[in-house]
Design a protein around this motif. Structure first.
Motif, PDB file in Angstrom:
ATOM      1  N   GLN A 121      -9.573   6.249  -7.221  1.00  0.00           N
ATOM      2  CA  GLN A 121      -9.832   5.309  -6.120  1.00  0.00           C
ATOM      3  C   GLN A 121      -8.561   4.578  -5.678  1.00  0.00           C
ATOM      4  O   GLN A 121      -8.536   3.360  -5.492  1.00  0.00           O
ATOM      5  CB  GLN A 121     -10.908   4.302  -6.519  1.00  0.00           C
ATOM      6  N   VAL A 122      -7.493   5.364  -5.539  1.00  0.00           N
ATOM      7  CA  VAL A 122      -6.226   4.806  -5.052  1.00  0.00           C
ATOM      8  C   VAL A 122      -6.302   4.712  -3.532  1.00  0.00           C
ATOM      9  O   VAL A 122      -6.576   5.699  -2.846  1.00  0.00           O
ATOM     10  CB  VAL A 122      -5.042   5.695  -5.471  1.00  0.00           C
ATOM     11  N   SER A 123      -6.073   3.530  -2.990  1.00  0.00           N
ATOM     12  CA  SER A 123      -6.176   3.314  -1.549  1.00  0.00           C
ATOM     13  C   SER A 123      -4.951   3.872  -0.830  1.00  0.00           C
ATOM     14  O   SER A 123      -3.890   4.092  -1.447  1.00  0.00           O
ATOM     15  CB  SER A 123      -6.312   1.823  -1.256  1.00  0.00           C
ATOM     16  N   PRO A 124      -5.027   4.112   0.486  1.00  0.00           N
ATOM     17  CA  PRO A 124      -3.885   4.625   1.246  1.00  0.00           C
ATOM     18  C   PRO A 124      -2.659   3.726   1.145  1.00  0.00           C
ATOM     19  O   PRO A 124      -1.530   4.204   1.013  1.00  0.00           O
ATOM     20  CB  PRO A 124      -4.420   4.681   2.682  1.00  0.00           C
ATOM     21  N   GLY A 180      12.250  -0.340   5.943  1.00  0.00           N
ATOM     22  CA  GLY A 180      11.494  -1.163   6.901  1.00  0.00           C
ATOM     23  C   GLY A 180      10.357  -0.378   7.535  1.00  0.00           C
ATOM     24  O   GLY A 180       9.260  -0.913   7.751  1.00  0.00           O
ATOM     25  N   SER A 181      10.625   0.906   7.839  1.00  0.00           N
ATOM     26  CA  SER A 181       9.564   1.727   8.425  1.00  0.00           C
ATOM     27  C   SER A 181       8.418   1.921   7.441  1.00  0.00           C
ATOM     28  O   SER A 181       7.247   1.969   7.820  1.00  0.00           O
ATOM     29  CB  SER A 181      10.134   3.082   8.863  1.00  0.00           C
ATOM     30  N   LEU A 182       8.772   2.024   6.149  1.00  0.00           N
ATOM     31  CA  LEU A 182       7.729   2.168   5.136  1.00  0.00           C
ATOM     32  C   LEU A 182       6.926   0.881   4.979  1.00  0.00           C
ATOM     33  O   LEU A 182       5.724   0.920   4.707  1.00  0.00           O
ATOM     34  CB  LEU A 182       8.337   2.586   3.806  1.00  0.00           C
ATOM     35  N   ASP A 183       7.601  -0.265   5.137  1.00  0.00           N
ATOM     36  CA  ASP A 183       6.874  -1.545   5.099  1.00  0.00           C
ATOM     37  C   ASP A 183       5.880  -1.634   6.257  1.00  0.00           C
ATOM     38  O   ASP A 183       4.753  -2.118   6.097  1.00  0.00           O
ATOM     39  CB  ASP A 183       7.862  -2.705   5.174  1.00  0.00           C
ATOM     40  N   LEU A 184       6.324  -1.147   7.428  1.00  0.00           N
ATOM     41  CA  LEU A 184       5.411  -1.138   8.576  1.00  0.00           C
ATOM     42  C   LEU A 184       4.235  -0.193   8.324  1.00  0.00           C
ATOM     43  O   LEU A 184       3.077  -0.526   8.608  1.00  0.00           O
ATOM     44  CB  LEU A 184       6.170  -0.709   9.837  1.00  0.00           C
ATOM     45  N   LEU A 185       4.537   0.980   7.769  1.00  0.00           N
ATOM     46  CA  LEU A 185       3.480   1.936   7.459  1.00  0.00           C
ATOM     47  C   LEU A 185       2.504   1.343   6.453  1.00  0.00           C
ATOM     48  O   LEU A 185       1.290   1.575   6.535  1.00  0.00           O
ATOM     49  CB  LEU A 185       4.093   3.229   6.915  1.00  0.00           C
ATOM     50  N   LEU A 186       3.036   0.565   5.518  1.00  0.00           N
ATOM     51  CA  LEU A 186       2.185  -0.073   4.519  1.00  0.00           C
ATOM     52  C   LEU A 186       1.186  -1.017   5.191  1.00  0.00           C
ATOM     53  O   LEU A 186      -0.002  -1.034   4.843  1.00  0.00           O
ATOM     54  CB  LEU A 186       3.039  -0.838   3.513  1.00  0.00           C
ATOM     55  N   GLU A 187       1.653  -1.799   6.173  1.00  0.00           N
ATOM     56  CA  GLU A 187       0.764  -2.711   6.892  1.00  0.00           C
ATOM     57  C   GLU A 187      -0.301  -1.933   7.666  1.00  0.00           C
ATOM     58  O   GLU A 187      -1.477  -2.314   7.693  1.00  0.00           O
ATOM     59  CB  GLU A 187       1.567  -3.593   7.849  1.00  0.00           C
ATOM     60  N   VAL A 188       0.143  -0.835   8.291  1.00  0.00           N
ATOM     61  CA  VAL A 188      -0.807  -0.005   9.032  1.00  0.00           C
ATOM     62  C   VAL A 188      -1.873   0.556   8.102  1.00  0.00           C
ATOM     63  O   VAL A 188      -3.073   0.556   8.403  1.00  0.00           O
ATOM     64  CB  VAL A 188      -0.072   1.142   9.759  1.00  0.00           C
ATOM     65  N   MET A 189      -1.432   1.041   6.937  1.00  0.00           N
ATOM     66  CA  MET A 189      -2.362   1.638   5.992  1.00  0.00           C
ATOM     67  C   MET A 189      -3.322   0.617   5.389  1.00  0.00           C
ATOM     68  O   MET A 189      -4.450   0.958   5.028  1.00  0.00           O
ATOM     69  CB  MET A 189      -1.595   2.345   4.869  1.00  0.00           C
TER      70      MET A 189
END
Length: 337
Positions: free
Chosen positions: A42-45, A69-78
């Motif tokens: 049950q690992v979330s995106p 920074g792009s990965l941080d943005l992707l993290l927020e999106v996910m």
């Protein structure tokens, strides 16, 4: 949990490293298998994106701030996606539960309907009842006594789904619980009205037509509670008449008055009970006329009553591209010649 995340991170690091170096089909396969492990734990995106970021920082210490920074943005999106996805999963699980409940209720409804049509030497009886959806609001019933009298009922429960199925079961057992009155149409409807009025919500009510056929005298007595009028076919004149009976729907009033009507049934005569799903069959942009229904019955009158009701149903369903707008129930009782 921390140990699990660490193990997953190490596994993902190995898979990513192997893929970046070899770019092989084997690496893609391992990634696909790893996704199943993520589901099991049950690992979330957003957690996977976080793992991916940490692995990249470990593998490439000089990774640019822009990539991080792009990965941080992707993290927020996910994170937003993960919340929406979990809500979707919850709704889907609830939908499956509802479908399962409806399936149980639909099966229960089938057990409430008669398994066999009463066998009477002087009568030919046919019935077809088809729900517009999985659940039906239509109900029909037969009662046979030791004096060769047969009681027949057709009802329409205004309401759908599980509540209608529960209401249907209540009606059946209420009818079976009053044997001393059950073949007296007006008395039966008065008894059922008390049950419905006391036990059914105000937003639900029931229409019904009930009749008692005396196979010795061939006299048919009937009453109605706000139900769709049926038909009476008089063979001697080769004409259909409306089987009208005035009465208020069950559950609307505490003390309604139900009037009894009597017909003398001669050889070849027919009694037709139906639900409003028959008369409200929609052909194109207009509802079918009652005369069109009698024309269809007349068309198949040379057949047995079961063949008549089946043929009428098929023709009307075909006219509607087999997409019923309402539950369809048609019953015909004919005195044999």
């Amino acid at each position: 949990m921390e140990q699990t995340v660490q193990n997953l991170q190490e596994t993902y690091k190995r898979i990513l490293t192997t893929f970046l170096r070899k770019k092989s089909e084997q690496g893609l396969y391992e990634a696909q298998q790893f996704s199943k492990v993520l589901l099991e734990h049950q690992v979330s995106p957003e957690e996977l994106v976080s793992v991916h970021r940490e692995v990249l920082e470990d593998l490439f210490p000089a990774i640019s701030d822009e990539v991080l920074g792009s990965l941080d943005l992707l993290l927020e999106v996910m994170m937003g996606y993960g919340l929406a996805y979990r809500e979707h999963q919850s709704l889907r699980d609830r939908q499956r539960e509802l479908e399962s409940e409806i399936e149980v209720a639909a099966n229960m409804q089938q057990t409430l309907l008669p398994n066999d049509i009463p066998s009477v030497d002087s009568l030919d009886i046919g019935v077809v009842s088809v729900p517009a959806e999985k659940m039906s609001g239509d109900y029909y019933h037969y009662i046979m006594d030791d004096q060769q009298c047969i009681g027949v009922a057709i009802a329409d429960i205004i309401g759908k789904g599980v509540p209608a199925a529960l209401c249907m079961s209540m009606i059946k057992y209420a009818m079976d619980s009053v044997p001393e009155q059950r073949l007296q149409p007006a008395a039966l409807l008065e008894s059922l009205n008390r049950v419905v009025e006391q036990n059914v919500n105000d937003n639900m009510f029931i229409t019904m037509m009930y009749g008692s056929y005396d196979c010795r005298s061939h006299e048919f007595q009937y009453s109605a509670a706000g139900h769709e009028p049926g038909f009476y076919y008089r063979a001697a004149l080769d004409q259909f008449e409306e089987l009208y009976a005035k009465g208020m729907a069950l559950g609307v009033s505490k003390k309604p008055v139900f009037r009894e009507y009597t017909r003398q049934i001669n050889q070849g005569d027919m009694i037709v009970f139906l639900s409003d799903g028959v008369t409200e069959s929609r052909i194109g942009d207009h509802f079918i006329e009652r005369e069109e229904i009698t024309d269809l019955i007349r068309k198949y009158m040379h057949l047995s009553t079961q063949e008549i009701v089946d043929s009428v149903y098929y023709d009307l369903a075909k006219m509607q591209d087999f997409e019923l707008k309402d539950d369809f129930t048609l019953m015909i009782i004919r005195r044999k010649v």
